[in-house]
Design an enzyme around this catalytic site. Structure first.
Site, PDB file in Angstrom:
ATOM      1  N   GLY A  99      -0.545   4.281   5.676  1.00  0.00           N
ATOM      2  CA  GLY A  99      -0.668   5.111   4.474  1.00  0.00           C
ATOM      3  C   GLY A  99      -1.965   5.895   4.429  1.00  0.00           C
ATOM      4  O   GLY A  99      -2.218   6.620   3.465  1.00  0.00           O
ATOM      5  N   PHE A 100      -2.789   5.743   5.468  1.00  0.00           N
ATOM      6  CA  PHE A 100      -4.045   6.504   5.510  1.00  0.00           C
ATOM      7  C   PHE A 100      -4.133   7.298   6.805  1.00  0.00           C
ATOM      8  O   PHE A 100      -3.742   6.815   7.862  1.00  0.00           O
ATOM      9  CB  PHE A 100      -5.248   5.572   5.385  1.00  0.00           C
ATOM     10  CG  PHE A 100      -5.422   5.012   4.000  1.00  0.00           C
ATOM     11  CD1 PHE A 100      -6.278   5.629   3.089  1.00  0.00           C
ATOM     12  CD2 PHE A 100      -4.695   3.904   3.592  1.00  0.00           C
ATOM     13  CE1 PHE A 100      -6.410   5.124   1.803  1.00  0.00           C
ATOM     14  CE2 PHE A 100      -4.823   3.395   2.315  1.00  0.00           C
ATOM     15  CZ  PHE A 100      -5.684   3.999   1.413  1.00  0.00           C
ATOM     16  N   ARG A 115      -0.058  15.938  -1.926  1.00  0.00           N
ATOM     17  CA  ARG A 115       1.086  15.219  -2.495  1.00  0.00           C
ATOM     18  C   ARG A 115       0.624  13.961  -3.219  1.00  0.00           C
ATOM     19  O   ARG A 115       1.230  13.524  -4.197  1.00  0.00           O
ATOM     20  CB  ARG A 115       2.072  14.870  -1.377  1.00  0.00           C
ATOM     21  CG  ARG A 115       2.624  16.101  -0.679  1.00  0.00           C
ATOM     22  CD  ARG A 115       3.367  15.746   0.586  1.00  0.00           C
ATOM     23  NE  ARG A 115       2.489  15.150   1.605  1.00  0.00           N
ATOM     24  CZ  ARG A 115       2.906  14.695   2.769  1.00  0.00           C
ATOM     25  NH1 ARG A 115       4.189  14.757   3.083  1.00  0.00           N
ATOM     26  NH2 ARG A 115       2.051  14.186   3.634  1.00  0.00           N
ATOM     27  N   ASP A 136       2.393   8.357   1.985  1.00  0.00           N
ATOM     28  CA  ASP A 136       2.989   7.030   2.106  1.00  0.00           C
ATOM     29  C   ASP A 136       2.203   5.956   1.359  1.00  0.00           C
ATOM     30  O   ASP A 136       2.714   4.864   1.120  1.00  0.00           O
ATOM     31  CB  ASP A 136       3.090   6.625   3.584  1.00  0.00           C
ATOM     32  CG  ASP A 136       4.109   7.470   4.322  1.00  0.00           C
ATOM     33  OD1 ASP A 136       5.152   7.767   3.726  1.00  0.00           O
ATOM     34  OD2 ASP A 136       3.844   7.844   5.479  1.00  0.00           O
ATOM     35  N   HIS A 168      -3.789  11.404   8.591  1.00  0.00           N
ATOM     36  CA  HIS A 168      -2.669  12.309   8.810  1.00  0.00           C
ATOM     37  C   HIS A 168      -3.033  13.263   9.929  1.00  0.00           C
ATOM     38  O   HIS A 168      -4.174  13.703  10.023  1.00  0.00           O
ATOM     39  CB  HIS A 168      -2.378  13.087   7.517  1.00  0.00           C
ATOM     40  CG  HIS A 168      -1.051  13.775   7.539  1.00  0.00           C
ATOM     41  ND1 HIS A 168      -0.876  15.020   8.073  1.00  0.00           N
ATOM     42  CD2 HIS A 168       0.153  13.361   7.080  1.00  0.00           C
ATOM     43  CE1 HIS A 168       0.406  15.357   7.939  1.00  0.00           C
ATOM     44  NE2 HIS A 168       1.053  14.373   7.344  1.00  0.00           N
ATOM     45  N   HIS A 192       7.887  19.307   5.084  1.00  0.00           N
ATOM     46  CA  HIS A 192       6.509  19.160   5.530  1.00  0.00           C
ATOM     47  C   HIS A 192       6.284  19.696   6.930  1.00  0.00           C
ATOM     48  O   HIS A 192       5.740  19.001   7.799  1.00  0.00           O
ATOM     49  CB  HIS A 192       6.050  17.708   5.418  1.00  0.00           C
ATOM     50  CG  HIS A 192       4.577  17.617   5.167  1.00  0.00           C
ATOM     51  ND1 HIS A 192       3.691  17.140   6.082  1.00  0.00           N
ATOM     52  CD2 HIS A 192       3.843  18.004   4.114  1.00  0.00           C
ATOM     53  CE1 HIS A 192       2.474  17.218   5.593  1.00  0.00           C
ATOM     54  NE2 HIS A 192       2.533  17.733   4.398  1.00  0.00           N
ATOM     55  N   HIS A 250       5.937   6.481  11.302  1.00  0.00           N
ATOM     56  CA  HIS A 250       6.341   7.657  10.551  1.00  0.00           C
ATOM     57  C   HIS A 250       6.804   7.223   9.165  1.00  0.00           C
ATOM     58  O   HIS A 250       6.008   6.826   8.334  1.00  0.00           O
ATOM     59  CB  HIS A 250       7.437   8.371  11.346  1.00  0.00           C
ATOM     60  CG  HIS A 250       7.508   9.835  11.097  1.00  0.00           C
ATOM     61  ND1 HIS A 250       7.144  10.404   9.912  1.00  0.00           N
ATOM     62  CD2 HIS A 250       7.922  10.863  11.868  1.00  0.00           C
ATOM     63  CE1 HIS A 250       7.319  11.708   9.991  1.00  0.00           C
ATOM     64  NE2 HIS A 250       7.795  12.007  11.171  1.00  0.00           N
TER      65      HIS A 250
END
Lengths: 375, 394
Positions: free
Chosen positions: A265-266, A277, A322, A268, A194, A229
């Site tokens: 998880g939210f 993904r 995530d 980026h 990534h 992370h």
């Protein structure tokens, strides 16, 4: 390649080097505007379901999809390194059980690294021996650590199984079902590389000093272990698991949004649009959860994602990878504290690719710091 | 927005504040990039000035006291300013040297020929498992751990020296200073006062040097909110690289086989003609000799004389002049590792132990810079530009 950029150029960037272009790469394209991720030119969603992790690792590391004979050699090399040094396994007996699982895993890795021969051979055969050794040793160590965590005896590797299947076999003690394996393999494929995320960047700094590949991977692991992370899939799953169902998720999300809560998880740093993904993995999560009678968890996730994206999507905040991987690893049977592990196993491929790309004549990475006078 | 000509010779890295985002020159290896703001130390590549918390390096080196320097770096307070704090700090770092038996066992279970930095990394990792549990909240103040890390690393390095030299495990004598403890472990005898002074001096000079690769690695890892022991494991992974701390080992590997100044002169000529790297020369930060070199050269000369090793100093001096004559016109100057490595060697360290000994000093600066950065840090996430093949399908 990276390190061979223009000798000097002017650039504008923010805190955390946001926006700074470190150099050129031919490994992956992470397009945060259009929501695309390509490994060596292949869109990741086209690799999912069609290619094994071994093939994708080869592609990411060496630039081309392997033909049958190369794949056979590469697979054999990976199988060859499935037995990590005994001393690394023994190290686990010398650390307290209450230590964080990633710290235990780290200790095994640091002990295993003591058994990497030096000075490293840089001839071509060694070029792929080093990543193969790291990929396979870490999988063996991780499986051992996860079982140790649950008080279970270790399981010896099976040479007839692929990378993903063998990892699940060594972790769960039985060969995975076909659908569990497909889902897990897909998660490894989409997380294999990534770009220059923080962990890859840490690995790159280490390799730039002339250190060995194992040292670079350890630094990457360190970055990944942080809550900002790689730990996020665990946090996100724990958040979802606390919610009683889709309705509760909506009510809680609205309330949390009003409080300005940040959702693991939210969001980026690169993607300001839906994460490609996530779209690739959602069908696997839905099918797997349905087959295990956990449809409610799936709908809870969907409800939360809709609420959060509905409110924050305009600001470029969407579910990232995530948010979804925990929904695969939970029905597969991995314990929650082990959720960051598969990400570590997959993404180290990309770090090593960046390191190998940087190596030929990359300069030591040493930026400056501005001194602020205390007065 | 600030616009900074960071690669121009006369650029001053001091500022009142940075107005982000910033526009700067960017060179290879991120030269010229502003990756952090710091109050910990001051490094001016154009004038060769180096200061910790505003105290010039010369002042700190005149009566070197590593523990006081570590206290200064981490807390920002000098010995006169806060004598009570310093006494407390000394007590804390010294008492944190007691290692869990499991950690000592782990170190001793490894082959003594393993590179000492690899053993140190494993030891630090294992210590972290004892020090922190899965339930620890790592978002709050971590300073107590950083103080402990400085003492713990010193203690581990002592154990590793003993293991390497075939000696049994022995904890440092209670209450002795960090340098006394490590020297006693290294040579298996009570250290001489001039040895203690020399090791303190080395650690003071090696304690902090801006965002060098090990410190910056540690900072990137810290920015992800990893546990402090992981920051150190990552930093140590970079420290051993032959282009950073590992160069100290290469310096000794290159210098020790030279028998006399004549051989040294010949070796330099051959090395330069064949394009070989000469360890201990070249530094990104300075366009002039590293200010720490002058201090160390004097110390090495004195130590070599008193130990009947003056010839070694003469050989080093010959290499220095020959390399400087050839490479200084190209902007390549001697750096801290050249005489630093020699001084570690005169104190009894075999070449592979040098990077590990540097690590003890470096822990102070790393702890200070990383914990400072944590107050106001954003995840380090730069970009790369894709220049590979266009879209294709499997």
């Amino acid at each position: 390649m990276i390190g061979n950029g223009p000798v000097c150029a002017e650039q504008t960037y923010g805190r955390g080097l946001a926006g700074l272009v470190v150099g050129d790469t031919a490994i992956s394209e992470v397009d945060g505007i259009r929501g695309r991720l390509l490994y060596r030119g292949y869109p990741v969603e086209q690799l999912v379901g069609r290619t094994s992790f071994e093939e994708v690792a080869y592609l990411v590391l060496f630039g081309e999809m392997p033909d049958a004979s190369r794949l056979a050699d590469w697979t054999a090399e990976l199988v060859r390194w499935r037995h990590p040094p005994e001393a690394a396994l023994d190290a686990l007996q010398r650390v307290p059980a209450r230590a964080h699982p990633l710290a235990q895993y780290r200790t095994m890795m640091t002990v295993a690294a003591c058994h990497i021969p030096e000075p490293e051979n840089t001839e071509l055969d060694a070029q792929w021996r080093r990543p193969a050794r790291i990929l396979s040793w870490t999988a063996g160590l991780a499986a051992y650590a996860i079982r140790h965590l649950q008080g279970l005896a270790p399981v010896a590797p099976r040479d007839d199984l692929g990378y993903a299947a063998n990892f699940l076999y060594q972790t769960l003690g039985e060969p995975p079902s076909e659908e569990a394996l497909e889902a897990f393999e897909a998660s490894l494929v989409v997380q294999a590389e990534h770009g220059l995320h923080a962990a890859a960047f840490a690995a790159l700094i280490v390799i730039s000093t002339g250190a060995d590949l194992g040292s670079a991977v350890l630094a990457g692991m360190g970055a990944l272990s942080g809550a900002r992370h790689g730990g996020a899939n665990q946090l996100c799953f724990e958040m979802l698991a606390r919610l009683e169902g889709p309705e509760h998720a909506r009510v809680w999300a609205l309330e949390a949004l009003a409080r300005g809560h940040r959702f693991p998880g939210f969001g980026h740093r690169v993607y300001k649009c839906p994460d490609p993904r996530v779209r690739s993995l959602e069908p696997y999560a839905e099918a797997l959860l349905a087959s295990r009678g956990q449809k409610k968890l799936w709908h809870t996730y969907l409800a939360l994602r809709e609420e959060v994206e509905g409110a924050l999507g305009a600001k470029g905040i969407y579910a990232n990878v995530d948010s979804i991987t925990g929904l695969l690893y939970h029905p597969i049977g991995l314990p929650v504290s082990a959720f960051p592990i598969p990400f570590c196993l997959a993404i180290q491929t990309g770090w090593m690719a960046h390191c190998l790309e940087y190596l030929p004549d990359g300069r030591v990475i040493e930026p400056g710091a501005v001194y602020i006078d205390p007065e | 927005m600030s616009k900074l000509q960071t690669l121009s010779g006369a650029f001053d890295w001091r500022a009142e504040a940075i107005d982000w985002p910033v526009t700067t020159d960017v060179g290879p290896g991120l030269a010229g990039v502003v990756a952090a703001e710091t109050r910990v130390m001051w490094l001016d590549p154009s004038s060769g000035e180096l200061a910790y918390r505003g105290v010039p390096i010369d002042a700190l080196a005149s009566s070197p006291d590593f523990e006081a320097t570590a206290h200064l770096l981490i807390t920002g307070r000098g010995p006169e300013e806060d004598p009570g704090g310093l006494a407390n700090f000394r007590h804390q770092v010294r008492s944190s040297r007691l290692l869990p038996p499991d950690v000592v066992d782990l170190v001793r279970s490894l082959d003594p020929a393993t590179h000492p930095t690899r053993i140190l990394r494993a030891g630090v990792s294992a210590l972290g498992c004892h020090e922190l549990s899965v339930d620890d909240d790592l978002s709050g103040s971590r300073q107590w751990r950083e103080l402990r890390i400085v003492g713990q690393v010193a203690s581990l390095v002592g154990e590793i020296c003993r293991h390497r030299n075939g000696l049994g495990s022995r904890a440092p004598e209670e209450g002795c200073s960090l340098s006394e403890g490590v020297l006693a472990a290294l040579n298996d005898r009570r250290p001489e006062p001039d040895e203690i002074r020399a090791l303190d001096l080395l650690w003071v000079l090696y304690a902090a040097h801006g965002l060098d690769a090990p410190t910056f690695t540690s900072m990137v890892v810290a920015s992800c909110l990893a546990d402090p022991y992981y920051n150190i494991v990552a930093g140590l992974s970079a420290l051993r690289g032959p282009k950073t701390g590992g160069a100290s080992e290469s310096v000794l590997d290159q210098l020790l086989p030279l028998d006399n100044p004549g051989a040294a002169e010949a070796w330099v000529r051959k090395a330069i003609d064949s394009g070989e790297t000469i360890a201990g020369f070249g530094h990104r930060a300075y366009h002039m000799p590293d200010p720490r070199v002058v201090i160390l050269r004097k110390e090495v000369a004195a130590m070599a004389r008193s130990r009947g090793r003056s010839e070694l100093f003469e050989i080093a001096r010959t290499v220095e002049s020959a390399v400087t004559r050839e490479l200084a016109p190209k902007g390549v100057f001697i750096n801290v590792n050249f005489y630093g490595a020699l001084l570690f060697h005169l104190l009894g360290a075999k070449p592979p132990l040098a990077p590990c000994l540097i690590a003890v000093g470096r822990m102070a600066g790393m702890a200070a810079l990383v914990s400072e950065a944590l107050d106001n840090i954003r995840l380090y996430r730069p970009l790369s530009r894709y220049v590979g093949v266009g879209d294709r399908t499997p």
